[in-house]
Design a protein around this motif. Structure first.
Motif, short mmCIF file in Angstrom:
data_model
loop_
_atom_site.label_atom_id
_atom_site.label_comp_id
_atom_site.label_asym_id
_atom_site.label_seq_id
_atom_site.Cartn_x
_atom_site.Cartn_y
_atom_site.Cartn_z
N MET A 145 27.78 39.61 41.37
CA MET A 145 27.00 40.72 40.79
C MET A 145 27.63 42.06 41.21
N ASN B 136 31.25 47.52 38.85
CA ASN B 136 31.26 47.25 40.29
C ASN B 136 31.82 48.47 41.03
N GLU C 219 22.81 45.21 44.57
CA GLU C 219 23.48 44.27 43.68
C GLU C 219 22.71 44.33 42.36
N GLN D 202 28.18 45.76 42.48
CA GLN D 202 27.47 46.59 43.46
C GLN D 202 27.42 48.03 42.96
#
Ligand code: HEM
Ligand code: FES
Lengths: 425, 106
Positions: free
Chosen positions: B1, B95, B17, B3
């Protein structure tokens, strides 16, 4: 233009919603709010005819949108649904032809809103919080204890007028004029089913324009003399490129002033009254509040949902629009009934209950959605939050001791009187 | 997942997350980030899920649609990098994204 609405029907009782054929159900009748019998009417529309057309009413033909999600759809699609020329169900008489951005589409709406919105923007409000708290405190401290009095007059109207005066930099001792002008501007029979004499209204609008022009020139002179600018509306208008000569455009000048006065008047006033009334109707909620003052911000949103001080906004379809299999024709009036959407069980859990610790209390319709979403929402929330913080410091119970009476209108959902008695802590 | 870091106006930062496929607003709400109201529940109709995208990330996000531009335009204090978080979809590409929260929601 519609035929004038006859007021002689005032005393006739209205039939119960379930006895009326669906195709004749007229929720524009201003007595529904006045007699507080609107919930049953709107529930019937939500359940049986959520996109409802009435071909004939004192306000002409109109569509009623009564479910939460459908209202959100209409409200956020300004291209399909225009706010021009007015945002109330009825058409306006000629002398009310003011230019207000609430009744304009982009790009004009955007330019004008941007010019004035900083006055009620959160950053500016933070500067006013102490002053507002002080004014709230002195009103509450002056209330009679153990005596019956009208909460509407002594608190709701008083506090709202002081707040408006603060916002406009209007002389505090003349504050009652703001309320009077606002009442005159909203109680137009042809527009909302209210009661008022056209000549009196015209005079009132003239007075309002004159008084504010005087103030405008006075402020301009003060600035020319080197006095520091304040945070009030007139100063902000004078220091903005787009509005610094607003006074040269009288219709727009008066229109924007009236918009702010009206916007901030009935709405806040009736939320102040509505909160007291609701807590008395739901005593268990009052207990929750006594036990936990941290619930106040959440309760404020719930009060605003519960009261929904503006019952509707109107749009006009700009092209044929299909909604749930009904074709709304270009040019048709479309009325979004916020008071109904805010009781829509499909979206709001236990919608008929006033719950001060409700989850997602902010997700209500009372401020509208989309580009016209209420500009004064943070000011309104701040006023109510401060009021309840100060009330809970002082009083154990504001007891409602008699039946309230309600405003006759299909637009302003509010109280004309609310008899109360105060029990101190 | 992926961040994602949310920085409150007071500089407190939260690294969370975020679930892909949901909106950035939902990621903030699900993780209890204060300072996002999301009054319209993610319909691009209230402007109260305003965030400010870190400069390094601005060009890497999809351009706002017309509705989002119109709502941001109504904000009394728009900034470079202002976006409505309900209109941004969380993907693996995000991310490391850093967004700041404004002092006030409109
Ligand atoms: C509880 C209090 C209030 C409620 C429930 C309320 C409700 C509303 C609603 C329903 C709209 C139209 C939204 C739409 O068409 O989507 C609106 C617009 C507006 N309100 Fe409020 N209002 C409140 C307080 C205030 C205050 C205190 C002010 C200012 C002093 C204010 C100023 C305005 C203005 C200027 C607009 C027009 C915005 C636009 O067209 O862009 N309101 N309000
Ligand atoms: S949640 Fe309302 S605009 Fe994003």
């Amino acid at each position: 233009m519609n035929a004038p609405v006859t007021l002689s029907s005032a005393i006739e009782p209205i039939p119960e919603a379930h006895t009326i054929p669906l195709d004749q159900l007229d929720v524009s009748d201003p007595r529904l709010l006045e007699q507080n019998i609107w919930p049953e009417y709107f529930k019937r529309l939500r359940d049986e005819s959520p996109i409802h057309y009435l071909p004939d009413s004192p306000f002409g033909a109109y569509w009623s949108i009564t479910r939460f999600e459908d209202i959100k759809f209409v409200d956020s699609n300004w291209k399909l649904f225009s706010s021009e020329p007015v945002i109330v169900i009825g058409d306006r008489p000629e002398e009310m032809a003011l230019d207000m951005f609430i009744a304009m589409d982009p790009p004009k709406h955007d330019q004008q809103r941007k010019a004035v919105q900083s006055v009620v923007a959160p950053a500016n409000l933070a500067q006013m919080e102490d002053l507002i708290r002080q004014r709230v405190g002195s009103i509450l401290d002056g209330l009679p204890i153990g005596e019956t009095f009208n909460w509407v007059e002594h608190v709701s109207v008083e506090l709202t007028s002081q707040m408006l005066a603060t916002l406009f930099g209007f002389p505090l001792e003349e504050r009652h004029k703001l309320i009077y002008w606002s009442d005159m501007a909203t109680a137009v029979p042809e527009m909302t089913g209210g009661i008022c004499d056209p000549e009196e209204r015209m005079n009132a609008m003239g007075d309002c324009a004159r008084r504010f022009s005087e103030l405008w020139h006075q402020r301009a002179a003060e600035r020319a003399d080197g006095l520091p600018p304040g945070f009030d509306l007139i100063h902000l208008l004078q220091s903005n490129e787009d509005t610094k000569d607003l006074i040269e455009r009288p219709k727009e000048f008066l229109g924007n002033l009236i918009l702010l006065i009206v916007g901030g008047n009935d709405t806040t006033r009736n939320s102040i009254s509505g909160g007291v009334h609701a807590l008395n109707q739901f005593p268990a909620e009052y207990d929750k509040l006594r036990n936990n003052h941290d619930l106040i911000p959440n309760m404020v949103s719930e009060i605003i949902r519960w009261q929904t001080p503006l019952a509707h906004m109107r749009r006009v379809a700009t092209e044929d629009v299909d909604m749930h299999g009904h074709t709304i024709r270009k040019g048709d009036k479309v009325v979004m009934w916020y008071l109904s959407g805010n009781r829509d069980e499909r979206v709001i859990d236990q919608a008929d209950q006033f719950l001060i610790d409700r989850a997602n209390a902010r997700q209500h319709l009372a401020f509208g959605f989309g580009i016209h979403r209420c500009m004064g929402n943070r000011l309104a929330e701040m006023q109510l939050r401060i009021l309840w913080e100060e009330i809970m410091q002082r009083f154990h119970w504001i007891e409602v001791v008699g039946e309230p009476s309600y405003v006759r209108s299909n637009f302003v959902k509010g109280f004309t009187s609310l008899p109360v008695r105060i029990h101190p802590k | 997942m992926p961040q994602i870091t949310f920085i409150e106006f007071s500089d407190i930062s939260h690294c969370v997350e975020a679930e892909t496929g949901k909106s950035l607003m939902q990621a903030a709400v699900d993780n209890g980030i204060p300072g996002i109201d999301a009054d319209c529940g993610g319909s691009c109709a209230c402007g109260t899920c305003h965030v400010i995208i870190d400069e390094a990330w601005r060009a890497r996000l999809p351009e706002p649609e017309e509705d989002e531009v119109a709502m941001i335009d109504m904000n009394p204090e728009p900034q470079p990098g202002s976006r409505l978080s309900c209109q941004l979809c969380v993907t693996e590409d995000l991310n490391g994204l850093v967004v700041r929260l404004p002092e006030f929601q409109m």
